[in-house]
Each structure stands twice: as structure tokens, then as C-alpha cells.
Scaffold this motif. Structure first.
Motif, short mmCIF file in Angstrom:
data_model
loop_
_atom_site.label_atom_id
_atom_site.label_comp_id
_atom_site.label_asym_id
_atom_site.label_seq_id
_atom_site.Cartn_x
_atom_site.Cartn_y
_atom_site.Cartn_z
N LEU A 55 -8.45 8.36 1.09
CA LEU A 55 -9.30 7.49 1.89
C LEU A 55 -9.05 6.03 1.52
CD1 LEU A 55 -12.65 9.51 1.54
CD2 LEU A 55 -10.91 9.72 3.34
N THR A 56 -8.82 5.17 2.53
CA THR A 56 -8.70 3.74 2.24
C THR A 56 -10.06 3.17 1.85
OG1 THR A 56 -9.05 3.10 4.57
CG2 THR A 56 -6.76 3.39 3.83
N HIS A 57 -11.12 3.71 2.46
CA HIS A 57 -12.49 3.32 2.13
C HIS A 57 -13.41 4.35 2.75
CE1 HIS A 57 -11.91 1.60 6.13
NE2 HIS A 57 -13.18 1.24 6.22
N HIS A 133 -13.64 -5.87 2.64
CA HIS A 133 -14.27 -5.12 3.75
C HIS A 133 -15.33 -4.18 3.16
CE1 HIS A 133 -14.61 -2.98 7.54
NE2 HIS A 133 -14.26 -1.84 6.96
N THR A 134 -14.94 -3.48 2.10
CA THR A 134 -15.88 -2.74 1.24
C THR A 134 -15.44 -2.98 -0.20
OG1 THR A 134 -14.58 -0.68 1.18
CG2 THR A 134 -16.21 -0.89 2.97
N PRO A 135 -16.33 -2.75 -1.18
CA PRO A 135 -15.96 -3.03 -2.58
C PRO A 135 -14.83 -2.14 -3.11
CG PRO A 135 -18.35 -2.86 -2.34
CD PRO A 135 -17.75 -2.40 -1.04
N GLY A 136 -14.74 -0.91 -2.59
CA GLY A 136 -13.74 0.03 -3.10
C GLY A 136 -12.60 0.26 -2.13
N TYR A 141 0.77 1.64 -0.47
CA TYR A 141 2.06 0.99 -0.23
C TYR A 141 3.20 1.92 -0.62
CZ TYR A 141 5.88 -2.43 -0.93
OH TYR A 141 7.08 -3.11 -0.91
N CYS A 142 4.11 2.14 0.32
CA CYS A 142 5.29 2.96 0.04
C CYS A 142 6.51 2.03 0.06
CB CYS A 142 5.43 4.06 1.08
SG CYS A 142 6.88 5.09 0.80
N PRO A 143 6.97 1.56 -1.11
CA PRO A 143 8.07 0.59 -1.15
C PRO A 143 9.36 1.15 -0.53
CG PRO A 143 7.03 0.78 -3.31
CD PRO A 143 6.47 1.87 -2.46
N ALA A 144 9.67 2.42 -0.77
CA ALA A 144 10.92 2.99 -0.27
C ALA A 144 10.97 2.99 1.26
CB ALA A 144 11.10 4.42 -0.80
N GLU A 145 9.81 3.15 1.89
CA GLU A 145 9.74 3.21 3.36
C GLU A 145 9.31 1.87 3.95
OE1 GLU A 145 10.49 5.96 5.18
OE2 GLU A 145 10.82 7.31 3.49
N LYS A 146 8.99 0.90 3.07
CA LYS A 146 8.55 -0.42 3.53
C LYS A 146 7.38 -0.32 4.49
CE LYS A 146 12.95 -2.92 3.05
NZ LYS A 146 13.73 -1.91 2.31
N VAL A 147 6.33 0.40 4.08
CA VAL A 147 5.16 0.58 4.93
C VAL A 147 3.89 0.54 4.08
CG1 VAL A 147 5.32 3.10 4.81
CG2 VAL A 147 4.13 2.07 6.72
N VAL A 148 2.84 -0.05 4.65
CA VAL A 148 1.52 -0.06 4.00
C VAL A 148 0.50 0.56 4.96
CG1 VAL A 148 -0.28 -1.43 2.89
CG2 VAL A 148 2.07 -2.28 2.92
N PHE A 149 -0.27 1.51 4.47
CA PHE A 149 -1.42 2.03 5.21
C PHE A 149 -2.60 1.18 4.77
CE2 PHE A 149 1.71 5.33 4.76
CZ PHE A 149 1.78 5.83 6.05
N CYS A 150 -3.06 0.28 5.65
CA CYS A 150 -3.93 -0.79 5.17
C CYS A 150 -5.37 -0.70 5.65
CB CYS A 150 -3.31 -2.15 5.44
SG CYS A 150 -2.82 -2.43 7.11
N GLY A 151 -5.78 0.44 6.21
CA GLY A 151 -7.20 0.63 6.51
C GLY A 151 -7.77 -0.54 7.30
N LEU A 164 -20.89 -6.03 6.86
CA LEU A 164 -21.58 -4.79 6.52
C LEU A 164 -21.87 -4.79 5.02
CD1 LEU A 164 -19.47 -2.36 8.73
CD2 LEU A 164 -21.84 -3.10 9.11
N PRO A 165 -22.79 -3.90 4.54
CA PRO A 165 -23.14 -3.90 3.10
C PRO A 165 -21.90 -3.82 2.21
CG PRO A 165 -24.63 -2.48 4.32
CD PRO A 165 -23.58 -2.93 5.30
N GLY A 166 -21.84 -4.70 1.20
CA GLY A 166 -20.70 -4.71 0.28
C GLY A 166 -19.54 -5.58 0.73
N GLY A 167 -19.63 -6.18 1.93
CA GLY A 167 -18.54 -7.01 2.45
C GLY A 167 -18.55 -8.40 1.84
N ASP A 168 -17.36 -9.01 1.74
CA ASP A 168 -17.24 -10.36 1.15
C ASP A 168 -15.97 -11.00 1.72
OD1 ASP A 168 -16.36 -12.49 -0.58
OD2 ASP A 168 -17.71 -11.75 -2.13
N PHE A 169 -16.14 -12.01 2.58
CA PHE A 169 -14.99 -12.58 3.29
C PHE A 169 -13.98 -13.23 2.35
CE2 PHE A 169 -12.75 -15.94 5.63
CZ PHE A 169 -12.15 -15.17 6.61
N ASN A 170 -14.46 -14.01 1.36
CA ASN A 170 -13.53 -14.67 0.44
C ASN A 170 -12.69 -13.65 -0.33
OD1 ASN A 170 -14.36 -17.24 1.22
ND2 ASN A 170 -15.99 -17.29 -0.32
N GLN A 171 -13.36 -12.57 -0.73
CA GLN A 171 -12.66 -11.51 -1.45
C GLN A 171 -11.61 -10.86 -0.53
OE1 GLN A 171 -15.28 -8.34 -2.70
NE2 GLN A 171 -14.87 -8.78 -4.86
#
Ligand SMILES: [Zn+2]
Ligand SMILES: [Zn+2]
Length: 209
Positions: A55-57, A133-136, A141-151, A164-171
Motif C-alpha cells: 500500500l502506498t498509503h 498527503h498522509t504521514p505514512g 521505486y524500481c531503478p532497473a525498470e525506471k518506474v515509480v509507483f507514486c500513489g 485531509l487529516p494528517g496532510g501537510d503541503f510543505n512536507q
């Protein structure tokens, strides 16, 4: 080689990804958004064995299919989540805030901490902690495939909401700068919503950065 199948599922059109090492069929589901039986059917059709749910979050629209994926797999795959989002997972991913109830599925037992290496057959993915977006929130990141699953960290031309609860734009912006913009321009970004993009495209055109 990593095979990637994407699905758009659930009430807010969330992207779920079924990925596998195509040498041996070892598979994982990243963000089983909803309708887990659809993801399961595709894995079965391809002869892949789902050994992990990552899970990304813990927002409800990324986890609602976990229960069906786990129920339909034997043994049920363990669920991985960053400890910083356990509170959200226990609160049904925030679904009650939107007047909904969900079954979040099996309890996460794998701590997806920053720097952890996930192995899928011969393919390795690196966990990067990306709060905001959320704290956790994490990305894979898969370097060999040059792809990120970024939620819900970054989207084509946009970024994840932080109201939403736990969100922080600067972070969130700091996470994007350190964990995404530090990657090569040609790196593909597979987001939790909307079309795929690249690091280079967002570096020059994302109005939030
Ligand atoms: Zn989210
Ligand atoms: Zn989402």
C-alpha cells in the motif's frame, strides 16, 4: 522484466497496479483500490501468484480491494504499509469522513519503512517515505525498470491533496523534491489517479512545483 497491469477501480477512479516478474509469475498488488476480484481474475488468467499487497498509503480508495484479493489467494498475501499510516488504516482509511464504510481487509504485518528493499522474483523495488498527503505515504521505486509507483504524492500536472487529516503541503513538496525530482528525467511515474507521466515532464510543467 517487470510486467505492469493497471486498473481504474472504485468510486474515485483509483489506479491499482498488478505487477509481476514475468520470468516466474511472482506477483504483487500495489494499492488494491476496490473490486479485488477483478485484479484476482487477471492474475489467474495470466497464471501469476499474488504474494504481496503493498500500500502506498491507507486512504480507503487505495485499500478497499485488499479483502477480496486476500480472500481469493492461498495463502493470503501479507499486507505492507508504512507504520505512519496504521492509524488511518484502523479508521477504515477515512471512509467514514465521506459517509462510507469499508472492510480494510487483513491487518498490515509488513512495515514499509524508508529504504526497505522489496523483492518480486528477480525484481527489486525500493521503498521511499514521502509524507505530506498522509504521514505514512510511501512510493515504490524500481531503478532497473525506471518506474515509480507514486500513489497520491504527485499526478500529471498536479499533486496530492493535503487538506485531509494528517496532510501537510510543505512536507508534500519536500517529499517530491527529495524523492521524485532527484530521479532521472526519463523515470516513469505511475500515479494513484490519472494518466502516467515522467519526472522530466513534471519537472518542467507541474504548476505546484
Ligand atoms: Zn489518498
Ligand atoms: Zn487516492
Amino acid at each position: 522484466m517487470l510486467s505492469i497491469i493497471s486498473f481504474v477501480l472504485g468510486p474515485v477512479q483509483t489506479n491499482a497496479y498488478l505487477i509481476a516478474d514475468d520470468e516466474n509469475g511472482a506477483a504483487a498488488v500495489i494499492d488494491p483500490a476496490a473490486e479485488g476480484e477483478v485484479i484476482l481474475a487477471e492474475a489467474q488468467r495470466r497464471g501469476w501468484r499474488i504474494g504481496h499487497i503493498w500500500l502506498t498509503h491507507a486512504h480507503f480508495d487505495h485499500i478497499s480491494g485488499s479483502a477480496a484479493v486476500a480472500d481469493g489467494s492461498s495463502p493470503p498475501p501479507p499486507v505492507g504499509l508504512h507504520p505512519g499510516d496504521y492509524w488511518l488504516w484502523r479508521n477504515e482509511g477515512g471512509a467514514p469522513l465521506f459517509g462510507m464504510r469499508i472492510d480494510p481487509g487483513p491487518e498490515p504485518t509488513i512495515d514499509l519503512v524508508h529504504g526497505k528493499i522489496l523483492r518480486l522474483g528477480g525484481v527489486e523495488l525500493e521503498v521511499r517515505h514521502t509524507p505530506g498527503h498522509t504521514p505514512g505515504h510511501v512510493v515504490f521505486y524500481c531503478p532497473a525498470e525506471k518506474v515509480v509507483f507514486c500513489g497520491d504524492l504527485i499526478f500529471q500536472g498536479s499533486v496530492g491533496r493535503t487538506d485531509l487529516p494528517g496532510g501537510d503541503f510543505n512536507q508534500l513538496v519536500e517529499s517530491i523534491r527529495t524523492q521524485i525530482l532527484s530521479l532521472p528525467d526519463e523515470t516513469r511515474l505511475l500515479s494513484g489517479h490519472g494518466p502516467e507521466t515522467t519526472v522530466g515532464e513534471e519537472r518542467v510543467s507541474n504548476p505546484f512545483l
